[in-house]
Motif scaffolding. Structure first.
Motif, PDB file in Angstrom:
ATOM      1  N   ASP A 101       3.841   6.623  -3.426  1.00  0.00           N
ATOM      2  CA  ASP A 101       4.270   6.666  -4.829  1.00  0.00           C
ATOM      3  C   ASP A 101       3.336   7.581  -5.626  1.00  0.00           C
ATOM      4  O   ASP A 101       2.271   7.981  -5.140  1.00  0.00           O
ATOM      5  CB  ASP A 101       4.282   5.259  -5.418  1.00  0.00           C
ATOM      6  CG  ASP A 101       5.342   5.099  -6.512  1.00  0.00           C
ATOM      7  OD1 ASP A 101       5.757   6.125  -7.083  1.00  0.00           O
ATOM      8  OD2 ASP A 101       5.727   3.950  -6.793  1.00  0.00           O
ATOM      9  N   THR A 122       2.550   4.753 -13.877  1.00  0.00           N
ATOM     10  CA  THR A 122       3.020   4.469 -12.522  1.00  0.00           C
ATOM     11  C   THR A 122       4.380   3.770 -12.642  1.00  0.00           C
ATOM     12  O   THR A 122       4.859   3.503 -13.751  1.00  0.00           O
ATOM     13  CB  THR A 122       2.043   3.563 -11.744  1.00  0.00           C
ATOM     14  OG1 THR A 122       1.990   2.276 -12.390  1.00  0.00           O
ATOM     15  CG2 THR A 122       0.651   4.173 -11.698  1.00  0.00           C
ATOM     16  N   LYS A 123       4.961   3.471 -11.523  1.00  0.00           N
ATOM     17  CA  LYS A 123       6.282   2.823 -11.535  1.00  0.00           C
ATOM     18  C   LYS A 123       6.255   1.488 -12.264  1.00  0.00           C
ATOM     19  O   LYS A 123       7.266   1.075 -12.856  1.00  0.00           O
ATOM     20  CB  LYS A 123       6.775   2.643 -10.101  1.00  0.00           C
ATOM     21  CG  LYS A 123       8.199   2.102  -9.993  1.00  0.00           C
ATOM     22  CD  LYS A 123       8.654   2.026  -8.542  1.00  0.00           C
ATOM     23  CE  LYS A 123       7.852   1.040  -7.738  1.00  0.00           C
ATOM     24  NZ  LYS A 123       8.327   0.914  -6.335  1.00  0.00           N
ATOM     25  N   VAL A 127       9.289  -0.890 -14.594  1.00  0.00           N
ATOM     26  CA  VAL A 127      10.016  -1.849 -13.764  1.00  0.00           C
ATOM     27  C   VAL A 127      11.045  -2.664 -14.544  1.00  0.00           C
ATOM     28  O   VAL A 127      12.074  -3.063 -13.988  1.00  0.00           O
ATOM     29  CB  VAL A 127       9.040  -2.800 -13.023  1.00  0.00           C
ATOM     30  CG1 VAL A 127       8.261  -2.043 -11.965  1.00  0.00           C
ATOM     31  CG2 VAL A 127       8.120  -3.509 -14.003  1.00  0.00           C
ATOM     32  N   TYR A 134      15.477  -0.448  -6.936  1.00  0.00           N
ATOM     33  CA  TYR A 134      14.591   0.653  -7.312  1.00  0.00           C
ATOM     34  C   TYR A 134      13.153   0.164  -7.473  1.00  0.00           C
ATOM     35  O   TYR A 134      12.215   0.914  -7.223  1.00  0.00           O
ATOM     36  CB  TYR A 134      15.075   1.300  -8.607  1.00  0.00           C
ATOM     37  CG  TYR A 134      16.262   2.208  -8.410  1.00  0.00           C
ATOM     38  CD1 TYR A 134      16.097   3.576  -8.239  1.00  0.00           C
ATOM     39  CD2 TYR A 134      17.556   1.693  -8.366  1.00  0.00           C
ATOM     40  CE1 TYR A 134      17.187   4.414  -8.049  1.00  0.00           C
ATOM     41  CE2 TYR A 134      18.647   2.522  -8.173  1.00  0.00           C
ATOM     42  CZ  TYR A 134      18.464   3.873  -8.010  1.00  0.00           C
ATOM     43  OH  TYR A 134      19.537   4.696  -7.805  1.00  0.00           O
ATOM     44  N   ARG A 135      12.987  -1.079  -7.880  1.00  0.00           N
ATOM     45  CA  ARG A 135      11.636  -1.644  -7.956  1.00  0.00           C
ATOM     46  C   ARG A 135      11.022  -1.741  -6.565  1.00  0.00           C
ATOM     47  O   ARG A 135       9.826  -1.520  -6.382  1.00  0.00           O
ATOM     48  CB  ARG A 135      11.680  -3.035  -8.590  1.00  0.00           C
ATOM     49  CG  ARG A 135      12.172  -3.060 -10.029  1.00  0.00           C
ATOM     50  CD  ARG A 135      12.304  -4.486 -10.531  1.00  0.00           C
ATOM     51  NE  ARG A 135      12.952  -4.524 -11.839  1.00  0.00           N
ATOM     52  CZ  ARG A 135      13.295  -5.628 -12.478  1.00  0.00           C
ATOM     53  NH1 ARG A 135      13.044  -6.808 -11.905  1.00  0.00           N
ATOM     54  NH2 ARG A 135      13.872  -5.573 -13.651  1.00  0.00           N
ATOM     55  N   ILE A 139      10.439   5.289  -6.168  1.00  0.00           N
ATOM     56  CA  ILE A 139       9.137   5.820  -6.571  1.00  0.00           C
ATOM     57  C   ILE A 139       9.305   6.541  -7.904  1.00  0.00           C
ATOM     58  O   ILE A 139      10.402   6.976  -8.267  1.00  0.00           O
ATOM     59  CB  ILE A 139       8.551   6.788  -5.520  1.00  0.00           C
ATOM     60  CG1 ILE A 139       9.459   8.014  -5.345  1.00  0.00           C
ATOM     61  CG2 ILE A 139       8.324   6.086  -4.192  1.00  0.00           C
ATOM     62  CD1 ILE A 139       8.868   9.076  -4.429  1.00  0.00           C
ATOM     63  N   LEU A 140       8.217   6.656  -8.634  1.00  0.00           N
ATOM     64  CA  LEU A 140       8.226   7.411  -9.887  1.00  0.00           C
ATOM     65  C   LEU A 140       8.197   8.891  -9.527  1.00  0.00           C
ATOM     66  O   LEU A 140       7.173   9.416  -9.108  1.00  0.00           O
ATOM     67  CB  LEU A 140       7.018   7.020 -10.747  1.00  0.00           C
ATOM     68  CG  LEU A 140       6.923   7.693 -12.120  1.00  0.00           C
ATOM     69  CD1 LEU A 140       8.156   7.437 -12.970  1.00  0.00           C
ATOM     70  CD2 LEU A 140       5.660   7.229 -12.845  1.00  0.00           C
ATOM     71  N   VAL A 159      12.917   7.301 -12.004  1.00  0.00           N
ATOM     72  CA  VAL A 159      12.524   6.522 -10.829  1.00  0.00           C
ATOM     73  C   VAL A 159      13.662   6.670  -9.832  1.00  0.00           C
ATOM     74  O   VAL A 159      14.814   6.334 -10.133  1.00  0.00           O
ATOM     75  CB  VAL A 159      12.287   5.046 -11.171  1.00  0.00           C
ATOM     76  CG1 VAL A 159      11.996   4.237  -9.901  1.00  0.00           C
ATOM     77  CG2 VAL A 159      11.143   4.901 -12.170  1.00  0.00           C
ATOM     78  N   TYR A 167      18.861   8.112  -8.659  1.00  0.00           N
ATOM     79  CA  TYR A 167      17.713   7.860  -9.514  1.00  0.00           C
ATOM     80  C   TYR A 167      18.169   7.209 -10.822  1.00  0.00           C
ATOM     81  O   TYR A 167      19.348   7.245 -11.179  1.00  0.00           O
ATOM     82  CB  TYR A 167      16.969   9.159  -9.819  1.00  0.00           C
ATOM     83  CG  TYR A 167      17.752  10.148 -10.658  1.00  0.00           C
ATOM     84  CD1 TYR A 167      17.595  10.218 -12.039  1.00  0.00           C
ATOM     85  CD2 TYR A 167      18.664  11.010 -10.052  1.00  0.00           C
ATOM     86  CE1 TYR A 167      18.332  11.112 -12.804  1.00  0.00           C
ATOM     87  CE2 TYR A 167      19.393  11.911 -10.799  1.00  0.00           C
ATOM     88  CZ  TYR A 167      19.224  11.960 -12.172  1.00  0.00           C
ATOM     89  OH  TYR A 167      19.961  12.832 -12.933  1.00  0.00           O
TER      90      TYR A 167
END
Length: 208
Positions: A101, A122-123, A127, A134-135, A139-140, A159, A167
């Motif tokens: 990530d 970050t991701k 969330v 996707y969580r 990835i971001l 994301v 995405y």
């Protein structure tokens, strides 16, 4: 009379042979067709493609973007960078392929060089705006400057599921007072008004 009888016998015998040869030819054609179908079936099986995973985690390339922007009558410098981060949890897709990530750093500086806003993303910062799959497997992938609009600097973020075209588009909005708001892109938003998804980070407040 004997000649006619012999002709009749000759014709009957040849008709029997002709029928035999026709039956034999039909049988041979059926055998060849069966073999051909079997060969085609075997070819289909051998052409199946099995997706292989890489032993090492796959990572995106790092990048750095710098640009100068005029905003609310003043000049600002915007810097956004992406770095794959081994310190973040490894992401796995449905076949077990591992992905690294990313961490993004956003800095907005005034014309005199002083920092107006600086933060890492970050991701985990997104969330609450993305579905469960996707969580877990996303990835971001990107954060890029979009435009200056009124009291806000607008950034596009995403994301995504690695190595696919799937995405979730997001918008990151930075106000002139340093407030940060994250919303889903309006084209993908199914929750109604932006205020339902907005988030303000008062820790980063720093007036223009």
């Amino acid at each position: 009379m004997n000649f006619l009888y012999l002709c009749k016998v000759f014709v009957n015998e040849n008709m029997k042979n002709w029928t035999f040869f026709m039956a034999l030819a039909a049988a041979l054609m059926m055998v060849l067709a069966a073999c051909d179908n079997k060969k085609k079936g075997d070819d289909i099986i051998t052409q199946r493609i099995v997706k292989k995973t890489s032993k090492e985690p796959i990572r995106m390339q790092a990048y750095h973007d710098d640009r100068d922007v005029e905003w609310i009558g003043k000049n600002y410098h915007i810097s956004v960078s992406r770095e794959p981060a081994d310190s973040l949890p490894i992401v796995k897709d449905e076949i077990g392929q591992r992905f690294v990530d990313n961490i993004f750093k956003m800095t907005v500086s005034r014309h005199d060089g002083s920092v107006f806003f600086s933060r890492q993303f970050t991701k985990t910062n997104f969330v609450q705006y993305i579905p469960d799959n996707y969580r877990k497997m996303g990835i971001l992938e990107g954060i890029v400057f979009d435009k200056a609009e009124g009291d806000w600097l607008m950034f596009a973020a995403s994301v995504g599921l690695p190595q696919t075209d799937e995405y979730i588009p997001l918008i990151v909005k930075l106000s002139r007072m340093g407030d940060l708001v994250i919303v889903q892109d309006t084209q993908m938003d199914t929750n109604g008004a932006e205020g339902d998804a907005g988030q303000s980070d008062e820790d980063d407040e720093d007036g223009v």
